[in-house]
Design a protein around this motif. Structure first.
Motif, short mmCIF file in Angstrom:
data_model
loop_
_atom_site.label_atom_id
_atom_site.label_comp_id
_atom_site.label_asym_id
_atom_site.label_seq_id
_atom_site.Cartn_x
_atom_site.Cartn_y
_atom_site.Cartn_z
N GLU A 135 -2.43 -31.06 23.77
CA GLU A 135 -3.04 -31.01 22.44
C GLU A 135 -3.84 -29.73 22.25
OE1 GLU A 135 -5.24 -34.68 22.34
OE2 GLU A 135 -3.46 -35.84 21.78
N LYS A 136 -4.57 -29.30 23.28
CA LYS A 136 -5.32 -28.05 23.19
C LYS A 136 -4.37 -26.87 23.06
CE LYS A 136 -9.08 -25.54 25.49
NZ LYS A 136 -8.57 -24.24 25.20
N LEU A 137 -3.27 -26.90 23.80
CA LEU A 137 -2.27 -25.83 23.70
C LEU A 137 -1.67 -25.81 22.30
CD1 LEU A 137 -0.52 -23.64 25.02
CD2 LEU A 137 1.08 -25.44 25.68
N SER A 138 -1.40 -26.97 21.74
CA SER A 138 -0.85 -27.05 20.39
C SER A 138 -1.81 -26.42 19.38
CB SER A 138 -0.59 -28.52 20.03
OG SER A 138 -0.20 -28.63 18.70
N ASN A 139 -3.10 -26.70 19.51
CA ASN A 139 -4.10 -26.12 18.62
C ASN A 139 -4.18 -24.59 18.81
OD1 ASN A 139 -6.05 -26.40 16.57
ND2 ASN A 139 -7.69 -26.27 18.08
N ASP A 140 -4.10 -24.13 20.05
CA ASP A 140 -4.14 -22.68 20.32
C ASP A 140 -2.89 -21.98 19.76
OD1 ASP A 140 -6.57 -23.03 21.53
OD2 ASP A 140 -5.79 -22.92 23.58
N ILE A 141 -1.74 -22.64 19.85
CA ILE A 141 -0.51 -22.07 19.30
C ILE A 141 -0.61 -22.02 17.78
CG2 ILE A 141 1.96 -22.47 18.97
CD1 ILE A 141 2.02 -23.54 21.85
N LEU A 142 -1.18 -23.06 17.18
CA LEU A 142 -1.39 -23.06 15.73
C LEU A 142 -2.27 -21.88 15.31
CD1 LEU A 142 -0.96 -24.51 13.02
CD2 LEU A 142 -2.98 -25.86 13.53
N ARG A 143 -3.27 -21.59 16.10
CA ARG A 143 -4.14 -20.44 15.82
C ARG A 143 -3.33 -19.14 15.90
NH1 ARG A 143 -7.65 -21.42 19.35
NH2 ARG A 143 -9.06 -22.57 18.01
N GLU A 144 -2.48 -19.01 16.91
CA GLU A 144 -1.67 -17.79 17.08
C GLU A 144 -0.68 -17.61 15.94
OE1 GLU A 144 -1.94 -15.26 19.29
OE2 GLU A 144 -3.73 -16.28 20.02
N VAL A 145 -0.13 -18.72 15.44
CA VAL A 145 0.83 -18.65 14.33
C VAL A 145 0.11 -18.33 13.03
CG1 VAL A 145 2.46 -20.01 12.95
CG2 VAL A 145 2.47 -20.21 15.43
N SER A 146 -1.10 -18.85 12.87
CA SER A 146 -1.84 -18.68 11.62
C SER A 146 -2.51 -17.31 11.49
CB SER A 146 -2.90 -19.78 11.51
OG SER A 146 -2.29 -21.04 11.52
N LYS A 147 -2.81 -16.67 12.62
CA LYS A 147 -3.48 -15.36 12.58
C LYS A 147 -2.77 -14.33 11.73
CE LYS A 147 -5.71 -15.07 16.99
NZ LYS A 147 -5.72 -14.37 18.28
N PRO A 148 -1.48 -14.07 11.95
CA PRO A 148 -0.82 -13.04 11.14
C PRO A 148 -0.73 -13.40 9.66
CG PRO A 148 0.56 -13.68 13.01
CD PRO A 148 -0.61 -14.58 12.99
N LEU A 149 -0.75 -14.69 9.35
CA LEU A 149 -0.68 -15.13 7.96
C LEU A 149 -2.04 -15.08 7.27
CD1 LEU A 149 1.68 -18.21 8.42
CD2 LEU A 149 2.30 -15.90 7.75
N GLY A 150 -3.10 -14.86 8.04
CA GLY A 150 -4.44 -14.74 7.47
C GLY A 150 -5.17 -16.06 7.29
N PHE A 151 -4.78 -17.09 8.01
CA PHE A 151 -5.44 -18.39 7.90
C PHE A 151 -6.15 -18.72 9.20
CE2 PHE A 151 -2.10 -18.66 4.74
CZ PHE A 151 -2.80 -19.15 3.65
N PRO A 152 -7.44 -19.10 9.13
CA PRO A 152 -8.14 -19.50 10.35
C PRO A 152 -7.77 -20.94 10.71
CG PRO A 152 -9.60 -19.70 8.48
CD PRO A 152 -8.30 -19.11 7.97
N VAL A 153 -7.98 -21.28 11.97
CA VAL A 153 -7.77 -22.64 12.43
C VAL A 153 -9.12 -23.19 12.84
CG1 VAL A 153 -6.67 -24.08 14.18
CG2 VAL A 153 -5.42 -22.20 13.16
#
Length: 193
Positions: A135-153
């Motif tokens: 679950e923590k890895l999933s949240n960290d991956i979501l952060r990595e995917v959202s960074k280039p799009l300009g959205f914080p997690v």
């Protein structure tokens, strides 16, 4: 002889009438039972009928349709275990709001894959074998995917006491994170060797 010939004919007509009456009664019972079962089953689920009649909430009606899923190629990553002999093969599928978001993610895919590989390579096999670690890895991956799009997690902080300024910043971060078009990170395969 006419009386003898008439007696079997009367018995045949009586038996035919009796047979028709029996068939009619059986059909009536079957139809009555079916109607009773239908009425009872429709009364047993009144909440479902009421829910079907009520309009959908505003949040659900704002949704444009089913989510779009963007599968990524499987990744093989060496883990941070001592000795460096363990590795993970991970298949990731992203749930995004619409096809437009999927196209945006595809434009940044090389940098997103690199960020995901960096995040996964910092984990140990023991950490990833547990649900909390995934679950923590999933949240960290979501952060990595959202960074280039300009959205914080949004990541909740675990503190007993917080300043009012920190609470306001946290609420603002939560509101920005809710608008993120990348909804979830799903694991399509997860193998650790």
């Amino acid at each position: 002889m006419s009386d003898n010939a008439a007696a079997p004919a009367k018995e045949k007509t009586k038996s035919k009438k009796l047979l028709v009456i029996i068939i009619g009664v059986v059909l009536l019972l079957v139809l009555g039972g079916g109607a009773a079962a239908w009425l009872l089953s429709s009364r047993a689920h009144p909440k479902e009928e009421e829910a079907a009649e009520e309009p959908a909430p505003a949040k659900e009606s704002a949704a444009k349709g089913p989510p779009t899923f963007l599968p990524m190629e499987n990744m093989v990553v060496n883990l941070a275990d001592p000795g460096g002999e363990r590795f993970a093969q991970i298949g990731i599928t992203l749930e995004v709001a619409d096809a437009k978001t999927a196209d945006q993610v595809k434009q940044y895919l090389p940098s997103i894959r690199s960020g995901i590989l960096m995040v996964v390579s910092q984990r140990t096999s023991t950490e990833l074998l547990q649900r909390e670690g995934k679950e923590k890895l999933s949240n960290d991956i979501l952060r990595e995917v959202s960074k280039p799009l300009g959205f914080p997690v949004y990541t909740p902080k675990k503190r007993a006491s917080q300043d009012s300024e920190d609470e306001e910043e946290e609420r603002a971060a939560r509101r920005r994170a809710e608008k993120n078009p990348v909804k979830r990170v799903l694991f399509s395969s997860f193998i650790i060797q």
